[in-house]
Design a protein around this motif. Sequence first.
Motif, PDB file in Angstrom:
ATOM      1  N   PHE A  16       0.793  -1.210   0.090  1.00  0.00           N
ATOM      2  CA  PHE A  16       0.150   0.189  -0.003  1.00  0.00           C
ATOM      3  C   PHE A  16       0.960   1.214   0.136  1.00  0.00           C
ATOM      4  O   PHE A  16       1.732   1.396   0.733  1.00  0.00           O
ATOM      5  CB  PHE A  16      -1.149  -0.093   1.275  1.00  0.00           C
ATOM      6  CG  PHE A  16      -2.222   0.900   1.055  1.00  0.00           C
ATOM      7  CD1 PHE A  16      -3.342   0.149   0.631  1.00  0.00           C
ATOM      8  CD2 PHE A  16      -2.278   2.226   1.199  1.00  0.00           C
ATOM      9  CE1 PHE A  16      -4.601   0.827   0.420  1.00  0.00           C
ATOM     10  CE2 PHE A  16      -3.421   2.889   1.019  1.00  0.00           C
ATOM     11  CZ  PHE A  16      -4.639   2.122   0.656  1.00  0.00           C
ATOM     12  N   PHE A  17       0.633   2.136  -0.810  1.00  0.00           N
ATOM     13  CA  PHE A  17       1.498   3.528  -1.050  1.00  0.00           C
ATOM     14  C   PHE A  17       1.425   4.146   0.357  1.00  0.00           C
ATOM     15  O   PHE A  17       0.549   4.104   1.025  1.00  0.00           O
ATOM     16  CB  PHE A  17       1.046   4.056  -2.186  1.00  0.00           C
ATOM     17  CG  PHE A  17      -0.264   5.153  -1.841  1.00  0.00           C
ATOM     18  CD1 PHE A  17      -1.467   4.733  -1.773  1.00  0.00           C
ATOM     19  CD2 PHE A  17       0.000   6.497  -1.341  1.00  0.00           C
ATOM     20  CE1 PHE A  17      -2.566   5.568  -1.607  1.00  0.00           C
ATOM     21  CE2 PHE A  17      -1.220   7.452  -0.865  1.00  0.00           C
ATOM     22  CZ  PHE A  17      -2.555   6.761  -1.260  1.00  0.00           C
ATOM     23  N   VAL A  18       2.611   5.086   0.359  1.00  0.00           N
ATOM     24  CA  VAL A  18       2.648   5.896   1.654  1.00  0.00           C
ATOM     25  C   VAL A  18       2.928   7.426   1.324  1.00  0.00           C
ATOM     26  O   VAL A  18       3.773   7.462   0.423  1.00  0.00           O
ATOM     27  CB  VAL A  18       3.980   5.398   2.458  1.00  0.00           C
ATOM     28  CG1 VAL A  18       4.088   6.352   3.769  1.00  0.00           C
ATOM     29  CG2 VAL A  18       3.786   3.892   2.883  1.00  0.00           C
ATOM     30  N   ALA A  41      -0.394  13.629  14.971  1.00  0.00           N
ATOM     31  CA  ALA A  41       0.711  13.752  16.075  1.00  0.00           C
ATOM     32  C   ALA A  41       2.072  13.942  15.271  1.00  0.00           C
ATOM     33  O   ALA A  41       2.953  14.161  16.007  1.00  0.00           O
ATOM     34  CB  ALA A  41       0.921  12.542  16.832  1.00  0.00           C
ATOM     35  N   ASP A  42       2.014  14.134  14.023  1.00  0.00           N
ATOM     36  CA  ASP A  42       3.441  14.082  13.339  1.00  0.00           C
ATOM     37  C   ASP A  42       3.751  15.607  13.229  1.00  0.00           C
ATOM     38  O   ASP A  42       2.848  16.539  13.328  1.00  0.00           O
ATOM     39  CB  ASP A  42       3.211  13.749  11.557  1.00  0.00           C
ATOM     40  CG  ASP A  42       1.917  14.268  11.019  1.00  0.00           C
ATOM     41  OD1 ASP A  42       1.124  14.506  11.682  1.00  0.00           O
ATOM     42  OD2 ASP A  42       1.982  14.291   9.836  1.00  0.00           O
ATOM     43  N   GLU A  43       5.049  16.059  13.242  1.00  0.00           N
ATOM     44  CA  GLU A  43       5.390  17.203  12.881  1.00  0.00           C
ATOM     45  C   GLU A  43       6.334  17.455  12.018  1.00  0.00           C
ATOM     46  O   GLU A  43       7.197  16.560  11.258  1.00  0.00           O
ATOM     47  CB  GLU A  43       6.467  17.492  14.407  1.00  0.00           C
ATOM     48  CG  GLU A  43       5.252  17.631  15.658  1.00  0.00           C
ATOM     49  CD  GLU A  43       6.019  17.966  16.829  1.00  0.00           C
ATOM     50  OE1 GLU A  43       7.180  18.181  16.768  1.00  0.00           O
ATOM     51  OE2 GLU A  43       5.205  17.921  17.915  1.00  0.00           O
ATOM     52  N   VAL A  45      -6.538  12.417   7.669  1.00  0.00           N
ATOM     53  CA  VAL A  45      -5.435  12.515   8.275  1.00  0.00           C
ATOM     54  C   VAL A  45      -4.863  11.257   9.319  1.00  0.00           C
ATOM     55  O   VAL A  45      -5.820  10.761   9.627  1.00  0.00           O
ATOM     56  CB  VAL A  45      -5.648  13.767   9.101  1.00  0.00           C
ATOM     57  CG1 VAL A  45      -4.507  14.139   9.920  1.00  0.00           C
ATOM     58  CG2 VAL A  45      -5.848  15.169   8.181  1.00  0.00           C
ATOM     59  N   LYS A  46      -3.565  11.340   9.156  1.00  0.00           N
ATOM     60  CA  LYS A  46      -3.212  10.003  10.021  1.00  0.00           C
ATOM     61  C   LYS A  46      -2.483  10.353  11.495  1.00  0.00           C
ATOM     62  O   LYS A  46      -2.638  11.517  11.670  1.00  0.00           O
ATOM     63  CB  LYS A  46      -1.927   9.461   9.244  1.00  0.00           C
ATOM     64  CG  LYS A  46      -2.341   8.942   7.725  1.00  0.00           C
ATOM     65  CD  LYS A  46      -1.023   8.211   6.967  1.00  0.00           C
ATOM     66  CE  LYS A  46      -0.059   9.059   6.407  1.00  0.00           C
ATOM     67  NZ  LYS A  46       1.024   8.301   5.734  1.00  0.00           N
ATOM     68  N   TRP A  47      -2.293   9.425  12.189  1.00  0.00           N
ATOM     69  CA  TRP A  47      -1.755   9.492  13.623  1.00  0.00           C
ATOM     70  C   TRP A  47      -2.672  10.448  14.437  1.00  0.00           C
ATOM     71  O   TRP A  47      -2.290  11.359  15.044  1.00  0.00           O
ATOM     72  CB  TRP A  47      -0.398  10.060  13.642  1.00  0.00           C
ATOM     73  CG  TRP A  47       0.303   9.243  12.684  1.00  0.00           C
ATOM     74  CD1 TRP A  47       0.733   7.964  12.916  1.00  0.00           C
ATOM     75  CD2 TRP A  47       1.083   9.683  11.303  1.00  0.00           C
ATOM     76  NE1 TRP A  47       1.614   7.547  11.947  1.00  0.00           N
ATOM     77  CE2 TRP A  47       1.844   8.567  10.914  1.00  0.00           C
ATOM     78  CE3 TRP A  47       1.294  10.688  10.699  1.00  0.00           C
ATOM     79  CZ2 TRP A  47       2.440   8.579   9.761  1.00  0.00           C
ATOM     80  CZ3 TRP A  47       1.710  10.907   9.583  1.00  0.00           C
ATOM     81  CH2 TRP A  47       2.480   9.618   9.014  1.00  0.00           C
TER      82      TRP A  47
HETATM   83  N1  MTE Z   1      -1.804  12.692   7.927  1.00  0.00           N
HETATM   84  C1  MTE Z   1      -0.718  13.292   8.363  1.00  0.00           C
HETATM   85  N2  MTE Z   1      -1.016  13.643   9.572  1.00  0.00           N
HETATM   86  N3  MTE Z   1       0.316  13.640   7.949  1.00  0.00           N
HETATM   87  C2  MTE Z   1       0.611  13.539   6.472  1.00  0.00           C
HETATM   88  O1  MTE Z   1       1.571  13.971   5.991  1.00  0.00           O
HETATM   89  N4  MTE Z   1      -0.329  12.507   4.593  1.00  0.00           N
HETATM   90  C3  MTE Z   1      -1.978  12.692   3.677  1.00  0.00           C
HETATM   91  C4  MTE Z   1      -2.726  11.746   4.322  1.00  0.00           C
HETATM   92  N5  MTE Z   1      -2.539  11.926   5.790  1.00  0.00           N
HETATM   93  C5  MTE Z   1      -0.575  12.838   5.818  1.00  0.00           C
HETATM   94  C6  MTE Z   1      -1.707  12.536   6.336  1.00  0.00           C
HETATM   95  C7  MTE Z   1      -1.608  12.349   2.179  1.00  0.00           C
HETATM   96  S1  MTE Z   1      -1.041  13.706   1.436  1.00  0.00           S
HETATM   97  C8  MTE Z   1      -2.105  11.254   1.766  1.00  0.00           C
HETATM   98  S2  MTE Z   1      -2.234  10.961  -0.037  1.00  0.00           S
HETATM   99  C9  MTE Z   1      -2.557  10.239   2.840  1.00  0.00           C
HETATM  100  O2  MTE Z   1      -2.236  10.537   4.028  1.00  0.00           O
HETATM  101  C10 MTE Z   1      -1.745   8.898   2.288  1.00  0.00           C
HETATM  102  O3  MTE Z   1      -2.164   7.855   2.981  1.00  0.00           O
HETATM  103  P1  MTE Z   1      -1.226   6.525   3.295  1.00  0.00           P
HETATM  104  O4  MTE Z   1       0.305   7.007   3.599  1.00  0.00           O
HETATM  105  O5  MTE Z   1      -1.962   5.732   4.392  1.00  0.00           O
HETATM  106  O6  MTE Z   1      -1.231   5.964   1.921  1.00  0.00           O
END
Ligand code: MTE
Length: 400
Positions: free
Chosen positions: A82-84, A184-186, A241-243
Amino acid sequence: MKEQNFLTERRRFLRTLGQISGALFLSTEILPDKLLAQVKESAPEPQTFPGKEKMIVLSRKPIVLEMPPEGFEHFITPNELFFVRNNTSMPELSLKDWKLTITGEVKNPLNLTMEDLKKFKEVESLITLECYGNGRSFFEPKASGNQWKKGGIGTALWKGVRLKDVLEKARITDRAKHVIFDGADEPFTPNSPDFRRSIPIEKALSPETLLVYEMNGKPLPIYHGYPLRVLVPGWGGAASVKWLINITVSDREYDGFYMVDKYRHPLYQTKPGTKLSPKDMFVLTELDVKSIITSPLPESRISGEKIVIKGYAWTGEGHIRKVEVSTDSGRSWHKAKIVRDEGKYVWCSWMYEWQPPQKGYYTIISKATDNRGRSQPILPLWNQDGYLYNAIDMVGVYVV
Ligand code: MTE
């Protein structure tokens, strides 16, 4: 900055510092913030990506990994393929310290542990996630940014809870118009912007918008937002948004860098290569209709036997109505067979059987149309940051 993540990050940088300087003992308490920032900035680029060994590396810092073409063999993308797409440093969060806060335009602010979150009704959904920048390398002239080919996309089975249920518990006020997500990323450098994005309240309250903690039956991998991320289906990956650590309900759209300067699209067409100012652009929302050919691979040599042309098609807020294929440079078009259709927000796979008439070089083209009558253009809408590439797909092959 949030205490819990700050501490986790602090530990991480201390480790990095230890690696760099060879220092054995340094108390986190005596490490000034400025030094921490410098450590982060000068931290070495990662050389390996455990669990993601087969990926195509587009960037190491931040980590950006593209799915290789073999990934398209799977309708549900395995986690390791899966892409990141990170914009920032990847935080290592421990569940013990992690909490999700819901604040802003709410009558009942929440502070949830993972255990609390799991008390909401659990839902499982197949959802396709595509980076707004997927396909950027096909723009002419080149658009700046990571040069994705086709692999900035994947489909997973996500498990979590509905954002709507959590917002209902927080009791949003009448002034609630947008929902801002913070992870939580910075950023790597002290003055760079934090990654925060907002979506309109209507999309946040849609039953398909999820807060997910599992991906394909496994806890969300760190690359994809462990322990929790939002998933905004049908919209580009940046919305998801992740984390995740904070959700702020707001009376207005968020106005940070990743809304005002990045992830915007032209309000009108310009000559390719023309740069626009942010006021002539709008904040990106849903994806556009798109199809790609995944087999045969570009420039491959095939025998004169019958072959199966395969690919995927998807759209933003809608369904794919048809995919058409041409094997004679667009003189004639044929309807492809939809092989697997899992409904809205999931790509569908398609195939078309083709008997090459004779040897030579052929350009195979695919074009999708959705239920709102949107079709792929012949030429993409050029934009300086190279988002939403969705021109008809073309693959040249030699029949030998
Ligand atoms: N969420 C956080 N907190 N920080 C990020 O840099 N990147 C975003 C999003 N969520 C990002 C984020 C972007 S631009 C994309 S395309 C997707 O996460 C990618 O999700 P994936 O890495 O799980 O495939």
